[in-house]
Design a protein around this motif. Structure first.
Motif, PDB file in Angstrom:
ATOM      1  N   VAL A 158      -4.108   1.142  24.575  1.00 19.15           N
ATOM      2  CA  VAL A 158      -2.924   1.851  24.089  1.00 19.15           C
ATOM      3  C   VAL A 158      -2.063   0.855  23.326  1.00 19.15           C
ATOM      4  O   VAL A 158      -1.757  -0.230  23.840  1.00 19.15           O
ATOM      5  CB  VAL A 158      -2.120   2.473  25.235  1.00 19.15           C
ATOM      6  CG1 VAL A 158      -0.898   3.211  24.689  1.00 19.15           C
ATOM      7  CG2 VAL A 158      -2.989   3.409  26.068  1.00 19.15           C
ATOM      8  N   THR A 159      -1.679   1.230  22.121  1.00 18.89           N
ATOM      9  CA  THR A 159      -0.883   0.348  21.270  1.00 18.89           C
ATOM     10  C   THR A 159       0.404   1.047  20.860  1.00 18.89           C
ATOM     11  O   THR A 159       0.386   2.226  20.498  1.00 18.89           O
ATOM     12  CB  THR A 159      -1.666  -0.031  19.998  1.00 18.89           C
ATOM     13  OG1 THR A 159      -2.916  -0.614  20.365  1.00 18.89           O
ATOM     14  CG2 THR A 159      -0.874  -1.015  19.143  1.00 18.89           C
ATOM     15  N   GLU A 160       1.511   0.321  20.922  1.00 15.74           N
ATOM     16  CA  GLU A 160       2.774   0.836  20.388  1.00 15.74           C
ATOM     17  C   GLU A 160       2.812   0.460  18.903  1.00 15.74           C
ATOM     18  O   GLU A 160       3.156  -0.672  18.547  1.00 15.74           O
ATOM     19  CB  GLU A 160       3.981   0.277  21.127  1.00 15.74           C
ATOM     20  CG  GLU A 160       5.281   0.948  20.722  1.00 15.74           C
ATOM     21  CD  GLU A 160       6.458   0.590  21.635  1.00 15.74           C
ATOM     22  OE1 GLU A 160       7.532   1.205  21.483  1.00 15.74           O
ATOM     23  OE2 GLU A 160       6.286  -0.293  22.509  1.00 15.74           O
ATOM     24  N   ARG A 205      -2.390  10.161  19.110  1.00 16.34           N
ATOM     25  CA  ARG A 205      -1.078   9.608  18.744  1.00 16.34           C
ATOM     26  C   ARG A 205      -0.007  10.456  19.407  1.00 16.34           C
ATOM     27  O   ARG A 205      -0.123  11.684  19.482  1.00 16.34           O
ATOM     28  CB  ARG A 205      -0.885   9.625  17.226  1.00 16.34           C
ATOM     29  CG  ARG A 205      -1.858   8.779  16.434  1.00 16.34           C
ATOM     30  CD  ARG A 205      -1.575   7.299  16.537  1.00 16.34           C
ATOM     31  NE  ARG A 205      -0.341   6.923  15.893  1.00 16.34           N
ATOM     32  CZ  ARG A 205      -0.251   6.467  14.634  1.00 16.34           C
ATOM     33  NH1 ARG A 205      -1.334   6.353  13.887  1.00 16.34           N
ATOM     34  NH2 ARG A 205       0.916   6.126  14.121  1.00 16.34           N
ATOM     35  N   LEU A 246      -0.605   2.649  31.235  1.00 15.87           N
ATOM     36  CA  LEU A 246      -1.162   3.868  30.657  1.00 15.87           C
ATOM     37  C   LEU A 246      -2.625   3.654  30.272  1.00 15.87           C
ATOM     38  O   LEU A 246      -3.466   4.534  30.471  1.00 15.87           O
ATOM     39  CB  LEU A 246      -0.341   4.299  29.440  1.00 15.87           C
ATOM     40  CG  LEU A 246      -0.851   5.520  28.662  1.00 15.87           C
ATOM     41  CD1 LEU A 246      -1.021   6.727  29.569  1.00 15.87           C
ATOM     42  CD2 LEU A 246       0.077   5.846  27.489  1.00 15.87           C
ATOM     43  N   ALA A 247      -2.941   2.469  29.749  1.00 19.16           N
ATOM     44  CA  ALA A 247      -4.320   2.167  29.379  1.00 19.16           C
ATOM     45  C   ALA A 247      -5.245   2.222  30.598  1.00 19.16           C
ATOM     46  O   ALA A 247      -6.371   2.724  30.517  1.00 19.16           O
ATOM     47  CB  ALA A 247      -4.401   0.807  28.702  1.00 19.16           C
ATOM     48  N   SER A 252      -8.768   9.005  18.049  1.00 19.94           N
ATOM     49  CA  SER A 252      -7.526   8.474  18.613  1.00 19.94           C
ATOM     50  C   SER A 252      -6.594   9.610  18.991  1.00 19.94           C
ATOM     51  O   SER A 252      -6.754  10.737  18.537  1.00 19.94           O
ATOM     52  CB  SER A 252      -6.827   7.537  17.629  1.00 19.94           C
ATOM     53  OG  SER A 252      -6.341   8.245  16.511  1.00 19.94           O
ATOM     54  N   TYR A 300       2.968   5.755  19.634  1.00 20.04           N
ATOM     55  CA  TYR A 300       1.849   5.143  20.347  1.00 20.04           C
ATOM     56  C   TYR A 300       0.516   5.703  19.884  1.00 20.04           C
ATOM     57  O   TYR A 300       0.411   6.864  19.471  1.00 20.04           O
ATOM     58  CB  TYR A 300       2.002   5.392  21.859  1.00 20.04           C
ATOM     59  CG  TYR A 300       3.257   4.784  22.431  1.00 20.04           C
ATOM     60  CD1 TYR A 300       3.258   3.499  22.947  1.00 20.04           C
ATOM     61  CD2 TYR A 300       4.453   5.502  22.432  1.00 20.04           C
ATOM     62  CE1 TYR A 300       4.412   2.926  23.466  1.00 20.04           C
ATOM     63  CE2 TYR A 300       5.615   4.946  22.938  1.00 20.04           C
ATOM     64  CZ  TYR A 300       5.598   3.657  23.453  1.00 20.04           C
ATOM     65  OH  TYR A 300       6.743   3.095  23.951  1.00 20.04           O
ATOM     66  N   GLU A 301      -0.516   4.861  19.996  1.00 20.32           N
ATOM     67  CA  GLU A 301      -1.874   5.272  19.674  1.00 20.32           C
ATOM     68  C   GLU A 301      -2.794   4.894  20.827  1.00 20.32           C
ATOM     69  O   GLU A 301      -2.769   3.759  21.314  1.00 20.32           O
ATOM     70  CB  GLU A 301      -2.365   4.611  18.395  1.00 20.32           C
ATOM     71  CG  GLU A 301      -3.775   5.035  18.012  1.00 20.32           C
ATOM     72  CD  GLU A 301      -4.206   4.499  16.657  1.00 20.32           C
ATOM     73  OE1 GLU A 301      -5.201   4.994  16.119  1.00 20.32           O
ATOM     74  OE2 GLU A 301      -3.530   3.583  16.145  1.00 20.32           O
ATOM     75  N   VAL A 302      -3.617   5.859  21.251  1.00 26.48           N
ATOM     76  CA  VAL A 302      -4.604   5.640  22.294  1.00 26.48           C
ATOM     77  C   VAL A 302      -5.981   5.621  21.641  1.00 26.48           C
ATOM     78  O   VAL A 302      -6.378   6.599  20.984  1.00 26.48           O
ATOM     79  CB  VAL A 302      -4.543   6.747  23.369  1.00 26.48           C
ATOM     80  CG1 VAL A 302      -5.527   6.444  24.506  1.00 26.48           C
ATOM     81  CG2 VAL A 302      -3.132   6.889  23.913  1.00 26.48           C
ATOM     82  N   VAL A 343       2.402   0.126  28.333  1.00 25.70           N
ATOM     83  CA  VAL A 343       1.151   0.526  27.706  1.00 25.70           C
ATOM     84  C   VAL A 343      -0.059   0.055  28.517  1.00 25.70           C
ATOM     85  O   VAL A 343      -1.118   0.697  28.494  1.00 25.70           O
ATOM     86  CB  VAL A 343       1.065   0.019  26.254  1.00 25.70           C
ATOM     87  CG1 VAL A 343       2.115   0.692  25.376  1.00 25.70           C
ATOM     88  CG2 VAL A 343       1.218  -1.494  26.191  1.00 25.70           C
ATOM     89  N   VAL A 387      -3.087  11.346  29.417  1.00 27.74           N
ATOM     90  CA  VAL A 387      -1.868  10.813  28.798  1.00 27.74           C
ATOM     91  C   VAL A 387      -0.643  11.608  29.238  1.00 27.74           C
ATOM     92  O   VAL A 387       0.368  11.038  29.674  1.00 27.74           O
ATOM     93  CB  VAL A 387      -1.992  10.839  27.258  1.00 27.74           C
ATOM     94  CG1 VAL A 387      -0.644  10.501  26.603  1.00 27.74           C
ATOM     95  CG2 VAL A 387      -3.062   9.863  26.790  1.00 27.74           C
TER      96      VAL A 387
END
Length: 300
Positions: free
Chosen positions: A246-248, A226, A238-239, A224, A254-256, A235, A268
């Motif tokens: 991509v999660t907030e 971050r 960006l994904a 991942s 954020y985490e990819v 998101v 990113v």
């Protein structure tokens, strides 16, 4: 060779098991940070190392001595910094250091030690009139005046201002460089991250992680990326750019969900630059110490 060796340490309070089979080691010239939530067994472990708490089982050696059996001999070779200081409220800072120095055969010079911890200007000030940060620095001085080979420091920067923290960090690093083993217990993860050579995390009386900072930050990170950015970014867009979810995780964090390859990191940062969004705290394939701590000590 380790100066602290603990194998299978068990500490009980009646039917309550506070420490349940802890193993740890620490070397001369090393800063060991012992971390854990309240009630994890940190204090019981350290008090056993200091010789103030008797163990129910296990082997403990500090400087080749058994802290319980050889307590008198050990006290002359270790320094203990307490959160509450242990100083008579009306006693001046200089008087306290001189008193503690009288307990040792070859103490540090009290005046030089007060200068070293930044208290020369308040040497005549009674303990009760010192600020919280000054009291902490005096407690540190009292722990060091006997030239310890092992120093146990309990929350050394709690309630200390920025300048005081810098003084304490410098002194702790100087101890390590002089070959002293420093055992640091703290709830301030930033202090552990700045100072520790080795970190041990305990929870519910057991060691749940141990290693260098780098080892702990990479061990559980997985694949991942971050990063920090303004809250509420797009998101989904960006994904699409990165080709991964991509999660907030929390506002602005954020985490990819992809391996931290150079191409993914570049995608990113390029997307953020294209949208004129500031980037903060990029962690590619690494967690923060706070992330590690919370993941390992999460209460069910």
């Amino acid at each position: 060779m380790p100066v602290i060796e603990v194998e299978g340490l068990v500490v009980r309070y009646g039917d309550v098991v506070a420490v349940d089979g802890v193993d740890l080691t620490a070397d001369a010239g090393q800063i060991l940070a012992l971390l854990g939530p309240n009630g994890a067994g940190k204090t019981s472990t350290v008090e056993t190392l200091e010789g103030y708490r008797r163990r129910a089982a296990g082997r403990v050696s500090v400087l080749g001595l058994d802290p319980a059996r050889d307590h008198t001999a050990l006290t002359r070779r270790v320094g203990v910094m307490l959160q509450n200081g242990g100083v008579y409220p009306g006693m001046g800072a200089g008087e306290a250091v001189r008193l503690f120095a009288s307990y040792y055969d070859d103490p540090l010079d009290p005046a030089a030690l007060l200068e070293r911890v930044g208290l020369a200007g308040v040497a005549r000030t009674p303990w009760r009139r010192l600020s919280g940060g000054e009291q902490q620095r005096l407690s540190l001085a009292l722990a060091l005046v006997g030239r310890p080979q092992v120093a146990f420091l309990d929350e050394p920067t709690a309630g200390v201002d920025v300048q005081g923290r810098q003084v304490i960090r410098t002194v702790v690093r100087e101890l390590r460089d002089a070959g002293v083993c420093v055992v640091l217990t703290t709830h301030e993860l930033e202090e552990a991250q700045r100072l520790a050579d080795r970190i041990v995390i305990v929870d519910r009386g057991r060691v749940v992680a141990a290693g260098s900072l780098s080892e702990l930050l990479t061990a559980g990170a997985g694949g991942s990326i971050r990063f920090g950015a303004p809250a509420g970014i797009d998101v989904a867009a960006l994904a699409d750019r990165v080709g991964a979810a991509v999660t907030e995780v929390s506002p602005g964090d954020y985490e990819v969900a992809t391996d931290a390859t150079p191409a993914a990191v570049a995608a990113v940062t390029a997307w953020l630059a294209q949208h004129d969004l500031p980037l903060a705290d990029l962690r590619a394939g690494r967690e923060r110490l706070e992330d590690v701590f919370l993941r390992l000590t999460q209460r069910q």
